[in-house]
Design a protein around this motif. Structure first.
Motif, PDB file in Angstrom:
ATOM      1  N   GLY A  91       0.817  -1.211   0.000  1.00 47.87           N
ATOM      2  CA  GLY A  91       0.000   0.000   0.000  1.00 47.87           C
ATOM      3  C   GLY A  91       0.846   1.254   0.000  1.00 47.87           C
ATOM      4  O   GLY A  91       0.532   2.249  -0.678  1.00 47.87           O
ATOM      5  N   ALA A  92       1.953   1.216   0.748  1.00 46.95           N
ATOM      6  CA  ALA A  92       2.857   2.362   0.787  1.00 46.95           C
ATOM      7  C   ALA A  92       3.567   2.551  -0.550  1.00 46.95           C
ATOM      8  O   ALA A  92       3.759   3.685  -1.007  1.00 46.95           O
ATOM      9  CB  ALA A  92       3.871   2.181   1.917  1.00 46.95           C
ATOM     10  N   LEU A  93       3.951   1.451  -1.195  1.00 47.21           N
ATOM     11  CA  LEU A  93       4.601   1.538  -2.503  1.00 47.21           C
ATOM     12  C   LEU A  93       3.691   2.238  -3.517  1.00 47.21           C
ATOM     13  O   LEU A  93       4.121   3.142  -4.244  1.00 47.21           O
ATOM     14  CB  LEU A  93       4.928   0.132  -3.024  1.00 47.21           C
ATOM     15  N   ALA A  94       2.433   1.818  -3.560  1.00 48.88           N
ATOM     16  CA  ALA A  94       1.492   2.380  -4.520  1.00 48.88           C
ATOM     17  C   ALA A  94       1.249   3.861  -4.253  1.00 48.88           C
ATOM     18  O   ALA A  94       1.293   4.697  -5.170  1.00 48.88           O
ATOM     19  CB  ALA A  94       0.172   1.617  -4.453  1.00 48.88           C
ATOM     20  N   THR A  95       0.989   4.192  -3.001  1.00 47.77           N
ATOM     21  CA  THR A  95       0.663   5.572  -2.650  1.00 47.77           C
ATOM     22  C   THR A  95       1.864   6.490  -2.826  1.00 47.77           C
ATOM     23  O   THR A  95       1.750   7.599  -3.360  1.00 47.77           O
ATOM     24  CB  THR A  95       0.146   5.634  -1.206  1.00 47.77           C
ATOM     25  N   THR A  96       3.026   6.041  -2.386  1.00 49.96           N
ATOM     26  CA  THR A  96       4.239   6.847  -2.540  1.00 49.96           C
ATOM     27  C   THR A  96       4.533   7.118  -4.007  1.00 49.96           C
ATOM     28  O   THR A  96       4.961   8.214  -4.387  1.00 49.96           O
ATOM     29  CB  THR A  96       5.430   6.137  -1.872  1.00 49.96           C
ATOM     30  N   HIS A  97       4.300   6.131  -4.849  1.00 48.05           N
ATOM     31  CA  HIS A  97       4.528   6.305  -6.289  1.00 48.05           C
ATOM     32  C   HIS A  97       3.659   7.436  -6.833  1.00 48.05           C
ATOM     33  O   HIS A  97       4.128   8.275  -7.620  1.00 48.05           O
ATOM     34  CB  HIS A  97       4.228   4.994  -7.009  1.00 48.05           C
ATOM     35  N   LEU A  98       2.408   7.480  -6.415  1.00 47.54           N
ATOM     36  CA  LEU A  98       1.511   8.546  -6.873  1.00 47.54           C
ATOM     37  C   LEU A  98       1.932   9.898  -6.311  1.00 47.54           C
ATOM     38  O   LEU A  98       1.905  10.913  -7.017  1.00 47.54           O
ATOM     39  CB  LEU A  98       0.074   8.206  -6.481  1.00 47.54           C
ATOM     40  N   LEU A  99       2.329   9.924  -5.052  1.00 48.79           N
ATOM     41  CA  LEU A  99       2.808  11.172  -4.451  1.00 48.79           C
ATOM     42  C   LEU A  99       4.073  11.664  -5.147  1.00 48.79           C
ATOM     43  O   LEU A  99       4.264  12.868  -5.356  1.00 48.79           O
ATOM     44  CB  LEU A  99       3.072  10.966  -2.954  1.00 48.79           C
ATOM     45  N   ASP A 100       4.941  10.736  -5.526  1.00 52.00           N
ATOM     46  CA  ASP A 100       6.181  11.092  -6.225  1.00 52.00           C
ATOM     47  C   ASP A 100       5.909  11.762  -7.575  1.00 52.00           C
ATOM     48  O   ASP A 100       6.775  12.477  -8.108  1.00 52.00           O
ATOM     49  CB  ASP A 100       7.047   9.849  -6.454  1.00 52.00           C
ATOM     50  N   HIS A 101       4.731  11.500  -8.126  1.00 51.33           N
ATOM     51  CA  HIS A 101       4.389  12.089  -9.421  1.00 51.33           C
ATOM     52  C   HIS A 101       3.538  13.346  -9.266  1.00 51.33           C
ATOM     53  O   HIS A 101       2.869  13.785 -10.207  1.00 51.33           O
ATOM     54  CB  HIS A 101       3.695  11.051 -10.305  1.00 51.33           C
ATOM     55  N   GLY A 102       3.573  13.931  -8.071  1.00 50.06           N
ATOM     56  CA  GLY A 102       2.974  15.243  -7.855  1.00 50.06           C
ATOM     57  C   GLY A 102       1.562  15.262  -7.335  1.00 50.06           C
ATOM     58  O   GLY A 102       0.977  16.339  -7.153  1.00 50.06           O
ATOM     59  N   HIS A 103       0.978  14.111  -7.048  1.00 50.71           N
ATOM     60  CA  HIS A 103      -0.415  14.076  -6.581  1.00 50.71           C
ATOM     61  C   HIS A 103      -0.510  14.342  -5.079  1.00 50.71           C
ATOM     62  O   HIS A 103       0.333  13.894  -4.305  1.00 50.71           O
ATOM     63  CB  HIS A 103      -1.043  12.725  -6.906  1.00 50.71           C
ATOM     64  N   ARG A 104      -1.547  15.071  -4.687  1.00 49.69           N
ATOM     65  CA  ARG A 104      -1.834  15.297  -3.272  1.00 49.69           C
ATOM     66  C   ARG A 104      -3.251  14.867  -2.917  1.00 49.69           C
ATOM     67  O   ARG A 104      -3.574  14.718  -1.743  1.00 49.69           O
ATOM     68  CB  ARG A 104      -1.618  16.773  -2.918  1.00 49.69           C
ATOM     69  N   ARG A 105      -4.082  14.682  -3.924  1.00 51.54           N
ATOM     70  CA  ARG A 105      -5.436  14.172  -3.683  1.00 51.54           C
ATOM     71  C   ARG A 105      -5.500  12.747  -4.239  1.00 51.54           C
ATOM     72  O   ARG A 105      -5.897  12.513  -5.385  1.00 51.54           O
ATOM     73  CB  ARG A 105      -6.492  15.077  -4.336  1.00 51.54           C
ATOM     74  N   VAL A 106      -5.070  11.815  -3.392  1.00 51.32           N
ATOM     75  CA  VAL A 106      -4.997  10.398  -3.780  1.00 51.32           C
ATOM     76  C   VAL A 106      -6.120   9.644  -3.083  1.00 51.32           C
ATOM     77  O   VAL A 106      -6.165   9.589  -1.847  1.00 51.32           O
ATOM     78  CB  VAL A 106      -3.638   9.789  -3.400  1.00 51.32           C
ATOM     79  N   ALA A 107      -7.024   9.065  -3.857  1.00 48.82           N
ATOM     80  CA  ALA A 107      -8.145   8.301  -3.289  1.00 48.82           C
ATOM     81  C   ALA A 107      -7.711   6.870  -3.001  1.00 48.82           C
ATOM     82  O   ALA A 107      -6.850   6.311  -3.690  1.00 48.82           O
ATOM     83  CB  ALA A 107      -9.325   8.305  -4.248  1.00 48.82           C
ATOM     84  N   PHE A 108      -8.316   6.306  -1.984  1.00 48.44           N
ATOM     85  CA  PHE A 108      -8.104   4.884  -1.652  1.00 48.44           C
ATOM     86  C   PHE A 108      -9.410   4.150  -1.866  1.00 48.44           C
ATOM     87  O   PHE A 108     -10.451   4.504  -1.289  1.00 48.44           O
ATOM     88  CB  PHE A 108      -7.660   4.723  -0.200  1.00 48.44           C
ATOM     89  N   LEU A 109      -9.376   3.098  -2.696  1.00 49.43           N
ATOM     90  CA  LEU A 109     -10.537   2.231  -2.911  1.00 49.43           C
ATOM     91  C   LEU A 109     -10.162   0.827  -2.467  1.00 49.43           C
ATOM     92  O   LEU A 109      -9.216   0.238  -2.997  1.00 49.43           O
ATOM     93  CB  LEU A 109     -10.942   2.210  -4.390  1.00 49.43           C
ATOM     94  N   GLY A 110     -10.880   0.292  -1.485  1.00 49.57           N
ATOM     95  CA  GLY A 110     -10.502  -1.020  -0.971  1.00 49.57           C
ATOM     96  C   GLY A 110     -11.676  -1.831  -0.462  1.00 49.57           C
ATOM     97  O   GLY A 110     -12.835  -1.408  -0.503  1.00 49.57           O
ATOM     98  N   ASP A 111     -11.337  -2.992   0.043  1.00 48.35           N
ATOM     99  CA  ASP A 111     -12.328  -3.932   0.574  1.00 48.35           C
ATOM    100  C   ASP A 111     -12.666  -3.556   2.022  1.00 48.35           C
ATOM    101  O   ASP A 111     -12.204  -2.545   2.555  1.00 48.35           O
ATOM    102  CB  ASP A 111     -11.740  -5.351   0.509  1.00 48.35           C
ATOM    103  N   ASP A 112     -13.457  -4.392   2.664  1.00 50.44           N
ATOM    104  CA  ASP A 112     -13.830  -4.212   4.065  1.00 50.44           C
ATOM    105  C   ASP A 112     -12.569  -4.209   4.927  1.00 50.44           C
ATOM    106  O   ASP A 112     -11.771  -5.153   4.868  1.00 50.44           O
ATOM    107  CB  ASP A 112     -14.767  -5.361   4.465  1.00 50.44           C
ATOM    108  N   LEU A 113     -12.383  -3.187   5.740  1.00 49.95           N
ATOM    109  CA  LEU A 113     -11.163  -3.065   6.531  1.00 49.95           C
ATOM    110  C   LEU A 113     -11.095  -4.060   7.686  1.00 49.95           C
ATOM    111  O   LEU A 113     -10.075  -4.129   8.383  1.00 49.95           O
ATOM    112  CB  LEU A 113     -11.010  -1.636   7.058  1.00 49.95           C
ATOM    113  N   ARG A 114     -12.139  -4.844   7.882  1.00 47.97           N
ATOM    114  CA  ARG A 114     -12.055  -5.938   8.866  1.00 47.97           C
ATOM    115  C   ARG A 114     -11.257  -7.110   8.292  1.00 47.97           C
ATOM    116  O   ARG A 114     -10.851  -8.008   9.034  1.00 47.97           O
ATOM    117  CB  ARG A 114     -13.454  -6.406   9.256  1.00 47.97           C
ATOM    118  N   ILE A 115     -11.033  -7.101   6.982  1.00 45.94           N
ATOM    119  CA  ILE A 115     -10.234  -8.135   6.332  1.00 45.94           C
ATOM    120  C   ILE A 115      -8.765  -7.760   6.471  1.00 45.94           C
ATOM    121  O   ILE A 115      -8.371  -6.623   6.176  1.00 45.94           O
ATOM    122  CB  ILE A 115     -10.631  -8.272   4.851  1.00 45.94           C
TER     123      ILE A 115
END
Length: 347
Positions: free
Chosen positions: A178-202
């Protein structure tokens, strides 16, 4: 690859004779009770059921009064979350190939994140005396399996770590992914990064979200609850979520889709809305044709072949008599850059 160990103590599987001895009845009476025949008095039947529960006895459907010791059935079971999913299908294929070489049959089923379904299916398989079990748990705790583990049932957990029991497991560091994916987007200048995922109890969903949070915090980017959508089980769920985000007054410029089915729904919606080349997207897990999309999909890829091979290695080592302490094996992840994750935000 990281390996950790915990103790393991196998014990003989309880037999019908053991139940009869504890209940003070004949083997035939035990057989009648476990087969739910009506010819046993209520008090005797209760004594037998109490003995069954005490010993953790599981009735063998293939026999009633035959000797039960260390007989093998030549069968293993693979209980995964969704056999139509590319990840589950690839793990199952690795098990099937290895089992075929040993002339072992594989029984497979989808659990669909349903704890009750998991326990029901496991109960049925154990009663049929499967030799081994590969489990992608839906339950919060697998302690219910302890009597069967004590009786010698070989179990390997995949994708998620065991809770309440000590067995081999093979997984990846979802938080790192998760950190790899998000950091990659931040590295490309994004600050509004959405997270789409499954139930967080999983476990896996929670780990990937934790990585997303960690990456934002490391870059001092505020977490915006409106950019987080969870509980998404399908591509259709993801499509609705992306439509909602794009219709908001301040839509995200990038999306981390933390599941392959979610990434598929996001890809379809971004294309429908004409913003596939304007909104960055990184998925978690690869899938067929992801590399030929327009733009090709950037993903955090699990090495499914390595995961399947390690699961098979642990399963058959145990079946061959390995009694070493259980191991938790972490398989490495990689970020595969293809184009969709390298889109920069508008000026």
């Amino acid at each position: 690859m990281t390996v950790t160990s915990t103790p393991m103590r196998p014990a003989p599987r309880a037999t019908m004779r053991d139940v009869a001895a504890l209940a003070g009845v004949s083997v035939k009476t035990v057989s009648r009770v476990v087969n739910q025949e009506p010819s046993v008095s209520p008090d005797v039947a209760q004594r037998v059921r109490t003995a069954v529960a005490t010993l953790g006895y599981r009735h063998h459907l293939g026999a009633s009064t035959l000797r039960r010791t260390e007989q093998r059935t030549g069968t293993v079971a693979a209980l995964l979350q969704d056999l139509s999913n590319a990840y589950s299908a690839s793990v199952l294929r690795a098990i099937e190939v290895a089992a075929h070489e040993r002339d072992i049959a594989v029984v497979a089923s989808s659990l669909d994140e349903d704890p009750a379904r998991e326990r029901q299916i496991v109960e049925g398989l154990v009663r049929r005396r499967v030799d081994g079990l590969v489990l992608m748990p839906a339950t919060a705790s697998q302690a219910y399996l302890q009597p069967d583990l004590d009786a010698g049932l070989v179990t390997v957990c995949v994708d998620r770590h065991p809770q309440g029991i000590s067995v081999d497991s093979v997984a990846v560091d979802g938080a790192r992914g998760g950190a790899l994916a998000t950091t990659h987007l931040l590295d490309h200048g994004h600050r509004r990064v959405a997270f789409l995922g499954d139930d967080l109890r999983i476990e896996t969903a929670a780990a990937r979200y934790a990585g997303y949070e960690r990456a934002l915090a490391a870059r001092e980017v505020a977490l915006e609850p409106g950019l987080v959508v969870t509980g998404l089980r399908s591509a259709a769920d993801a499509a609705r979520a992306v439509h909602g985000l794009l219709d908001s007054t301040d839509p995200p410029t990038a999306i981390f889709a933390a599941r392959n089915a979610v990434a598929e729904g996001a890809v379809r919606t971004l294309r429908e809305r004409g913003v596939a080349h304007a909104t960055a997207l990184v998925g978690f897990d690869d899938f067929a044709l992801a590399d030929v999309l327009d733009p090709p999909l950037t993903v955090v890829r699990q090495d499914v072949d390595a995961i399947g091979a390690e699961v098979v290695s642990r399963l058959f080592a145990r079946l061959d008599g390995d009694t070493s302490p259980p191991r938790a094996v972490d398989i490495d992840l990689e970020l595969v850059r293809r184009g969709s994750g390298e889109i920069r935000p508008p000026h």
